[in-house]
Design a protein around this motif. Structure first.
Motif, short mmCIF file in Angstrom:
data_model
loop_
_atom_site.label_atom_id
_atom_site.label_comp_id
_atom_site.label_asym_id
_atom_site.label_seq_id
_atom_site.Cartn_x
_atom_site.Cartn_y
_atom_site.Cartn_z
N TYR A 1 -42.34 67.43 9.18
CA TYR A 1 -41.30 66.90 10.20
C TYR A 1 -41.54 65.60 10.66
CZ TYR A 1 -44.31 68.93 13.88
OH TYR A 1 -45.42 69.15 14.59
N THR A 2 -40.85 64.92 11.26
CA THR A 2 -41.13 63.75 11.89
C THR A 2 -40.87 63.91 13.28
OG1 THR A 2 -40.43 62.58 10.03
CG2 THR A 2 -40.47 61.17 11.83
N ARG A 3 -41.46 63.54 14.12
CA ARG A 3 -41.32 63.52 15.57
C ARG A 3 -41.04 62.15 16.17
NH1 ARG A 3 -45.17 65.48 20.87
NH2 ARG A 3 -43.35 65.25 22.29
N SER A 4 -39.61 61.90 16.43
CA SER A 4 -39.26 60.79 16.92
C SER A 4 -38.67 60.70 18.21
CB SER A 4 -37.93 60.37 16.00
OG SER A 4 -38.20 60.57 14.74
N ILE A 5 -39.38 59.90 19.08
CA ILE A 5 -39.15 59.92 20.53
C ILE A 5 -38.26 58.57 20.83
CG2 ILE A 5 -40.01 59.97 22.84
CD1 ILE A 5 -42.53 61.46 21.88
N GLU A 6 -36.82 58.90 21.06
CA GLU A 6 -35.87 57.83 21.45
C GLU A 6 -36.22 56.87 22.44
OE1 GLU A 6 -32.09 59.19 21.30
OE2 GLU A 6 -31.38 57.50 20.21
N ARG A 7 -36.74 57.36 23.58
CA ARG A 7 -36.94 56.40 24.61
C ARG A 7 -38.27 55.70 24.65
NH1 ARG A 7 -39.06 61.44 26.01
NH2 ARG A 7 -41.11 61.19 26.84
N ASN A 8 -39.03 56.32 23.79
CA ASN A 8 -39.94 54.73 23.77
C ASN A 8 -40.51 54.41 22.48
OD1 ASN A 8 -41.65 56.87 22.69
ND2 ASN A 8 -42.64 57.61 24.32
N GLY A 9 -39.85 55.03 21.62
CA GLY A 9 -40.09 54.49 20.30
C GLY A 9 -41.25 55.13 19.55
N HIS A 10 -41.99 56.04 19.93
CA HIS A 10 -43.02 56.70 19.23
C HIS A 10 -42.47 57.45 18.05
CE1 HIS A 10 -46.61 58.76 18.44
NE2 HIS A 10 -46.16 59.79 18.43
N VAL A 11 -43.36 57.31 17.21
CA VAL A 11 -42.91 58.35 15.71
C VAL A 11 -44.32 58.84 15.18
CG1 VAL A 11 -42.27 56.37 14.33
CG2 VAL A 11 -41.59 58.75 13.87
N HIS A 12 -44.33 59.99 15.03
CA HIS A 12 -45.51 60.49 13.94
C HIS A 12 -44.89 61.63 12.86
CE1 HIS A 12 -46.58 63.65 17.16
NE2 HIS A 12 -46.12 64.12 16.29
N ILE A 13 -45.50 61.43 11.99
CA ILE A 13 -45.22 62.67 10.76
C ILE A 13 -46.39 63.58 10.72
CG2 ILE A 13 -44.84 62.74 8.22
CD1 ILE A 13 -44.40 59.37 8.41
N VAL A 14 -45.74 64.77 10.28
CA VAL A 14 -46.71 66.09 10.34
C VAL A 14 -46.21 66.77 8.95
CG1 VAL A 14 -47.65 68.01 11.31
CG2 VAL A 14 -46.85 66.18 12.65
N LEU A 15 -47.20 66.89 8.12
CA LEU A 15 -46.90 67.81 6.88
C LEU A 15 -48.09 68.56 6.40
CD1 LEU A 15 -46.24 65.75 3.79
CD2 LEU A 15 -47.49 64.76 5.66
N PHE A 16 -47.78 69.43 5.41
CA PHE A 16 -49.02 69.98 4.69
C PHE A 16 -48.73 70.04 3.32
CE2 PHE A 16 -47.36 74.33 3.75
CZ PHE A 16 -46.48 74.41 4.66
N LEU A 17 -49.90 70.42 2.72
CA LEU A 17 -49.91 70.81 1.18
C LEU A 17 -50.11 72.26 1.16
CD1 LEU A 17 -50.10 69.95 -1.70
CD2 LEU A 17 -52.46 69.48 -1.58
N SER A 18 -48.99 72.59 0.36
CA SER A 18 -49.10 74.06 0.17
C SER A 18 -49.33 74.57 -1.41
CB SER A 18 -47.84 74.98 0.93
OG SER A 18 -46.88 74.81 -0.28
N GLY A 19 -49.75 75.73 -1.58
CA GLY A 19 -49.59 76.17 -3.11
C GLY A 19 -50.66 75.37 -3.75
N ARG A 20 -50.72 75.78 -5.31
CA ARG A 20 -51.49 75.15 -6.20
C ARG A 20 -51.15 74.65 -7.55
NH1 ARG A 20 -54.61 81.12 -6.31
NH2 ARG A 20 -53.74 81.40 -4.09
N THR A 21 -49.89 74.72 -7.47
CA THR A 21 -49.11 74.10 -8.70
C THR A 21 -48.79 72.72 -8.60
OG1 THR A 21 -47.02 74.62 -8.08
CG2 THR A 21 -48.13 76.44 -9.24
#
Ligand SMILES: [Zn+2]
Length: 496
Positions: free
Chosen positions: A317-337
């Motif tokens: 997901y992307t966390r976007s905060i409209e009022r101060n312009g901050h954004v960060h990204i969070v994700l994970f690697l799942s599986g093994r294929t």
């Protein structure tokens, strides 16, 4: 705070699976004009992202398959479907097309063997190849070539990850991770990134707006303090990789983390080129924090502790905060294929595109179908063959055009869209870009200024309205995919 819909409803499609679980699909129930019930089959697909979905196949090709379930069309790339399930569906479709298993030719069996091989179904591939050779001995050398090619491709891909094999059986113990953070409430204080006090105003990157260097420095100090907390809570395996535009905090092995940085920068370069804005330095305030975890359990723990959400049904997901312009990204690697690795990389680029667009011109959110379509378009542009987004968009768009399924309601609705509509969104966005890149940029700029979608469209595209867009998109899809003219009048999934 807004999450990308792919975060909310998940590329996981679990909700879709739940939705269709109670659906008993009777083929005779739907009345597509094309496919008389006798000309297609129903399949049940087991998805990598979790869940199963059943429906009647409307169309398929080597890349993807479109099924109708609950009177809605869903498109899946074959490599989004678990190998055994994908193989069973493909074999059933081919057998159906030939009129029975006995009618399968040597080429058919060879093609099925190749498909099995690509999906690492080694013994299944062996059986199909053996059957092909029994039917036509001349196929034997091609079987040997296919096996060699497969081995070479596998070692190329491993080299691409810096020699790292995919994490095999990474302990994904959600309960154990939850135990380490027994109370999410205790962590509430971590959730807010205190940029408001410092910045106090919206600092989007745009031509004519320069974020002062001292502000960037101060933001960076806040990010560093935030990261120190993250590292403390998530464990010593979490380290920072800093690239030109990203602060990547990850517990992935070094070479894979490096590759994440390269993909993220490739995404940044593609969008920077695409929108050609004049901001020197960084579209982000002080680079973009990107948290990349090696398991779903650790991803969910981060989401819970630092972003106050459960992270279930999401792969990123992307966390976007409209009022101060901050954004960060969070994700994970799942599986093994390899297919799951590709899905991870596609999520990375997709979420990265949201982060970039969030800060482009203003921090205003844009209509969801434009945002998701652009994110998918970016993934396809950056990743090419590694990403099925374009192929899915084409195959799904083809059905909308062939059967005159309307999209007016979809274009009008600027709210969140369902995951199964992302390919449609990508198709429309691709059309807008193909018409004229400068107009497209103007359109996005107007949306970021806060203009409503019909106004922005009309101003950027010479008075075009939504009905005009739909008509132009249909013509474009039909010409590009060489489709025959559509029937008169729309045909639905069911004529009720
Ligand atoms: Zn998204």
């Amino acid at each position: 705070m807004v999450n990308c819909q792919c975060g909310e409803s998940g590329r996981t499609l679990r909700q879709i699976a739940a939705l269709v679980a109670c659906l008993s699909l009777a083929i005779g129930d739907w009345t597509l004009a094309i496919a008389s019930p006798s000309s297609t089959i129903a399949v049940e697909l087991s998805l990598f992202s979790g869940g199963r979905i059943s429906g009647a196949v409307v169309d398929h090709n080597d890349d993807a398959v479109v099924i109708v379930a609950d009177r809605k069309p869903f498109v899946f790339a074959w490599n989004e479907i678990r190998p055994q399930s994908a193989f069973v569906a493909r074999r059933a479709l081919l057998t159906h097309a030939r009129g029975g298993a006995d009618a399968l030719t040597a080429e058919d069996r060879f093609a099925l063997g190749l498909f099995a091989l690509q999906n690492d179904l080694v013994s299944t591939a062996q059986m199909e190849f053996a059957a092909a050779i029994r039917l036509d001995g001349a196929i034997a050398p091609r079987v040997a070539e296919a096996r060699d090619a497969r081995r070479e491709a596998a070692s190329r891909r491993q080299a691409d990850r810096g020699g790292e094999a995919l994490p095999a059986g990474e302990a994904d113990d959600v309960a154990a991770e939850a135990e380490r953070e027994p109370s999410a409430d205790a962590a509430t204080g971590d959730r807010e990134i205190p940029l408001d006090d410092l910045v106090g105003r919206n600092l989007a990157a745009a031509p004519g707006i320069t974020v002062p260097p001292e502000v960037r420095r101060q933001v960076r100090e806040i990010y560093d303090r935030f990261a120190a907390t993250v590292i403390e809570r998530m464990g010593a395996g979490t380290t920072l990789l800093e690239t030109d535009h990203f602060l990547i905090y990850s517990d992935l092995p070094g070479p894979m983390r490096q590759r994440v940085g390269e993909w993220a920068e490739a995404m940044y370069a593609a969008l920077h080129r695409e929108f050609g804005f004049a901001a020197e330095g960084d579209v982000f305030l002080a680079k973009c924090p990107l948290f990349c975890w090696k398991s779903m359990a650790r991803f969910q723990r981060f989401a819970r502790v630092f972003d106050g959400q459960d992270g279930r049904n999401a792969v990123g997901y992307t966390r976007s905060i409209e009022r101060n312009g901050h954004v960060h990204i969070v994700l994970f690697l799942s599986g093994r294929t390899e297919a799951e690795y590709d899905a991870f990389v596609a999520t990375l680029v997709h979420e990265g595109a949201h982060a970039f667009v969030h800060r482009l011109g203003s921090t205003r959110l844009i209509p969801h179908w434009v945002n998701e379509g652009l994110a998918e378009w970016t993934a396809e542009s950056v990743l090419g063959d590694r990403c099925p987004a374009g192929e899915k968009a084409d195959l799904l768009a083809a059905q909308y055009v062939r059967f005159n399924w309307p999209i007016g309601h979809f274009l009008r609705d600027v709210g969140p869209i369902a995951v199964h509509d992302y390919p449609l969104a990508m198709s429309v966005v691709s059309h807008l870009i193909a018409v004229d890149r400068d107009r497209w940029r103007r359109f996005v700029a107007l949306l970021k200024e806060g203009r409503v979608l019909p106004d922005a469209l009309a101003e950027a595209y010479d008075g075009l309205d939504l009905a005009g867009l739909e008509a132009a998109w249909r013509t474009w899809v039909a010409a590009r995919l060489s489709l025959p003219p559509a029937n008169d009048g729309p045909t639905g999934f069911g004529n009720e």
